[in-house]
Design a protein around this motif. Structure first.
Motif, PDB file in Angstrom:
ATOM      1  N   LYS A  96     -49.911  30.859 -58.906  1.00 55.06           N
ATOM      2  CA  LYS A  96     -49.898  30.283 -57.555  1.00 55.06           C
ATOM      3  C   LYS A  96     -48.492  29.982 -57.040  1.00 55.06           C
ATOM      4  N   ASN A  97     -47.609  29.481 -57.882  1.00 53.33           N
ATOM      5  CA  ASN A  97     -46.254  29.093 -57.472  1.00 53.33           C
ATOM      6  C   ASN A  97     -45.246  29.563 -58.508  1.00 53.33           C
ATOM      7  N   LEU A  98     -44.117  30.059 -58.017  1.00 50.30           N
ATOM      8  CA  LEU A  98     -43.024  30.469 -58.892  1.00 50.30           C
ATOM      9  C   LEU A  98     -41.724  29.871 -58.387  1.00 50.30           C
ATOM     10  N   ILE A  99     -40.879  29.485 -59.303  1.00 50.01           N
ATOM     11  CA  ILE A  99     -39.503  29.147 -58.963  1.00 50.01           C
ATOM     12  C   ILE A  99     -38.645  30.168 -59.686  1.00 50.01           C
ATOM     13  N   VAL A 100     -37.829  30.877 -58.906  1.00 45.31           N
ATOM     14  CA  VAL A 100     -36.992  31.951 -59.422  1.00 45.31           C
ATOM     15  C   VAL A 100     -35.607  31.849 -58.810  1.00 45.31           C
ATOM     16  N   SER A 101     -34.663  32.594 -59.362  1.00 44.99           N
ATOM     17  CA  SER A 101     -33.266  32.525 -58.944  1.00 44.99           C
ATOM     18  C   SER A 101     -32.810  33.843 -58.339  1.00 44.99           C
ATOM     19  N   LEU A 102     -32.069  33.745 -57.242  1.00 42.73           N
ATOM     20  CA  LEU A 102     -31.558  34.925 -56.549  1.00 42.73           C
ATOM     21  C   LEU A 102     -30.173  35.360 -57.030  1.00 42.73           C
ATOM     22  N   TRP A 103     -29.402  34.454 -57.612  1.00 48.63           N
ATOM     23  CA  TRP A 103     -28.077  34.807 -58.106  1.00 48.63           C
ATOM     24  C   TRP A 103     -27.748  33.943 -59.309  1.00 48.63           C
ATOM     25  N   GLN A 104     -26.594  34.201 -59.904  1.00 44.40           N
ATOM     26  CA  GLN A 104     -26.158  33.438 -61.068  1.00 44.40           C
ATOM     27  C   GLN A 104     -25.733  32.036 -60.636  1.00 44.40           C
ATOM     28  N   VAL A 105     -26.304  31.047 -61.291  1.00 48.71           N
ATOM     29  CA  VAL A 105     -26.046  29.644 -60.962  1.00 48.71           C
ATOM     30  C   VAL A 105     -25.446  28.973 -62.200  1.00 48.71           C
ATOM     31  N   PRO A 106     -24.479  28.074 -61.996  1.00 46.83           N
ATOM     32  CA  PRO A 106     -23.885  27.372 -63.140  1.00 46.83           C
ATOM     33  C   PRO A 106     -24.938  26.607 -63.954  1.00 46.83           C
ATOM     34  N   ASP A 107     -24.778  26.615 -65.262  1.00 51.79           N
ATOM     35  CA  ASP A 107     -25.753  25.998 -66.162  1.00 51.79           C
ATOM     36  C   ASP A 107     -25.971  24.517 -65.900  1.00 51.79           C
ATOM     37  N   ASN A 108     -24.891  23.757 -65.751  1.00 51.06           N
ATOM     38  CA  ASN A 108     -25.037  22.308 -65.580  1.00 51.06           C
ATOM     39  C   ASN A 108     -25.823  21.959 -64.326  1.00 51.06           C
ATOM     40  N   GLU A 109     -25.552  22.653 -63.234  1.00 53.76           N
ATOM     41  CA  GLU A 109     -26.271  22.394 -61.985  1.00 53.76           C
ATOM     42  C   GLU A 109     -27.734  22.836 -62.092  1.00 53.76           C
ATOM     43  N   THR A 110     -27.968  23.907 -62.829  1.00 54.20           N
ATOM     44  CA  THR A 110     -29.349  24.345 -63.055  1.00 54.20           C
ATOM     45  C   THR A 110     -30.122  23.279 -63.814  1.00 54.20           C
ATOM     46  N   VAL A 111     -29.518  22.738 -64.858  1.00 60.36           N
ATOM     47  CA  VAL A 111     -30.153  21.665 -65.628  1.00 60.36           C
ATOM     48  C   VAL A 111     -30.451  20.475 -64.724  1.00 60.36           C
ATOM     49  N   GLU A 112     -29.496  20.114 -63.886  1.00 60.49           N
ATOM     50  CA  GLU A 112     -29.679  18.961 -63.003  1.00 60.49           C
ATOM     51  C   GLU A 112     -30.801  19.192 -61.992  1.00 60.49           C
ATOM     52  N   LEU A 113     -30.830  20.374 -61.400  1.00 59.53           N
ATOM     53  CA  LEU A 113     -31.901  20.687 -60.441  1.00 59.53           C
ATOM     54  C   LEU A 113     -33.264  20.679 -61.118  1.00 59.53           C
ATOM     55  N   MET A 114     -33.364  21.314 -62.266  1.00 59.63           N
ATOM     56  CA  MET A 114     -34.656  21.393 -62.964  1.00 59.63           C
ATOM     57  C   MET A 114     -35.098  20.021 -63.475  1.00 59.63           C
ATOM     58  N   THR A 115     -34.154  19.216 -63.927  1.00 55.34           N
ATOM     59  CA  THR A 115     -34.491  17.861 -64.374  1.00 55.34           C
ATOM     60  C   THR A 115     -35.029  17.042 -63.199  1.00 55.34           C
ATOM     61  N   GLY A 116     -34.361  17.144 -62.056  1.00 55.67           N
ATOM     62  CA  GLY A 116     -34.848  16.453 -60.865  1.00 55.67           C
ATOM     63  C   GLY A 116     -36.212  16.951 -60.434  1.00 55.67           C
ATOM     64  N   PHE A 117     -36.401  18.256 -60.469  1.00 52.12           N
ATOM     65  CA  PHE A 117     -37.688  18.848 -60.087  1.00 52.12           C
ATOM     66  C   PHE A 117     -38.814  18.333 -60.990  1.00 52.12           C
ATOM     67  N   TYR A 118     -38.625  18.435 -62.306  1.00 53.58           N
ATOM     68  CA  TYR A 118     -39.679  17.994 -63.228  1.00 53.58           C
ATOM     69  C   TYR A 118     -39.898  16.491 -63.161  1.00 53.58           C
ATOM     70  N   SER A 119     -38.846  15.721 -62.952  1.00 54.27           N
ATOM     71  CA  SER A 119     -39.011  14.273 -62.780  1.00 54.27           C
ATOM     72  C   SER A 119     -39.899  13.982 -61.578  1.00 54.27           C
ATOM     73  N   ASN A 120     -39.679  14.716 -60.498  1.00 55.26           N
ATOM     74  CA  ASN A 120     -40.504  14.538 -59.301  1.00 55.26           C
ATOM     75  C   ASN A 120     -41.956  14.944 -59.547  1.00 55.26           C
ATOM     76  N   ILE A 121     -42.155  15.995 -60.309  1.00 59.90           N
ATOM     77  CA  ILE A 121     -43.521  16.418 -60.663  1.00 59.90           C
ATOM     78  C   ILE A 121     -44.218  15.289 -61.417  1.00 59.90           C
ATOM     79  N   PHE A 122     -43.515  14.724 -62.398  1.00 58.81           N
ATOM     80  CA  PHE A 122     -44.112  13.656 -63.208  1.00 58.81           C
ATOM     81  C   PHE A 122     -44.342  12.377 -62.406  1.00 58.81           C
ATOM     82  N   LYS A 123     -43.658  12.219 -61.289  1.00 48.84           N
ATOM     83  CA  LYS A 123     -43.901  11.085 -60.395  1.00 48.84           C
ATOM     84  C   LYS A 123     -45.116  11.331 -59.503  1.00 48.84           C
ATOM     85  N   GLY A 124     -45.686  12.518 -59.556  1.00 45.42           N
ATOM     86  CA  GLY A 124     -46.888  12.815 -58.781  1.00 45.42           C
ATOM     87  C   GLY A 124     -46.653  13.618 -57.514  1.00 45.42           C
ATOM     88  N   TYR A 125     -45.435  14.071 -57.269  1.00 46.96           N
ATOM     89  CA  TYR A 125     -45.159  14.886 -56.093  1.00 46.96           C
ATOM     90  C   TYR A 125     -45.876  16.236 -56.223  1.00 46.96           C
TER      91      TYR A 125
END
Length: 154
Positions: A96-125
């Protein structure tokens, strides 16, 4: 049959095929043996999961797939049919839903974005809102190069 065993006119399938769903995939444990040409026993998976194989799966009960590696949204453009690659394969399989990348993204920022995303999921968003809020946080801290490669395909 193992992906690495398939040959066309003496060439490996990867080298010989025109089908973009056979030229993109996910490399799993053990794939280095198949990739190097080592014979894989018939009862053992070769570790290469092609987009074609993914497209034939029933993933209709899968709500979210996140492919956070670089350039996972890319593929071949097939006329007016759009992009054929991993993202097309997962949608064909029913995800139903995919999150994918269009270009090369720095590792640290990827970790930060994904951590924020999953934290929001666990908050019920919802997936959409969790992704939007994570992007909003990144937007306030970084240039788009560092986070905007990630897209949500619904």
């Amino acid at each position: 049959k193992n992906f690495s065993d398939i040959a066309i006119r003496g060439e490996s399938l990867l080298a010989a095929t025109e089908d973009p769903l056979l030229r993109s995939g996910i490399i799993l444990a053990g794939a280095n043996k198949a990739w190097s040409g080592e014979k894989i026993p018939d009862n053992i998976e070769d570790g290469i999961l092609s987009a074609f194989e993914i497209s034939k799966m029933d993933l209709s009960n899968t709500n979210l797939v996140v492919l956070s590696a670089c350039e996972t949204a890319l593929g071949d453009i097939q006329g007016t049919e759009g992009v054929f690659g991993l993202q097309r394969a997962f949608k064909m399989a029913g995800v139903k839903n995919l999150i994918v990348s269009l270009w090369q993204v720095p590792d640290n920022e990827t970790v930060e974005l994904m951590t924020g995303f999953y934290s929001n999921i666990f908050k019920g968003y919802t997936i959409r809102n969790a992704f939007y809020e994570a992007q909003k946080t990144m937007r306030a801290k970084y240039s788009p190069y560092s986070w905007a490669a990630f897209v949500l395909i619904e």
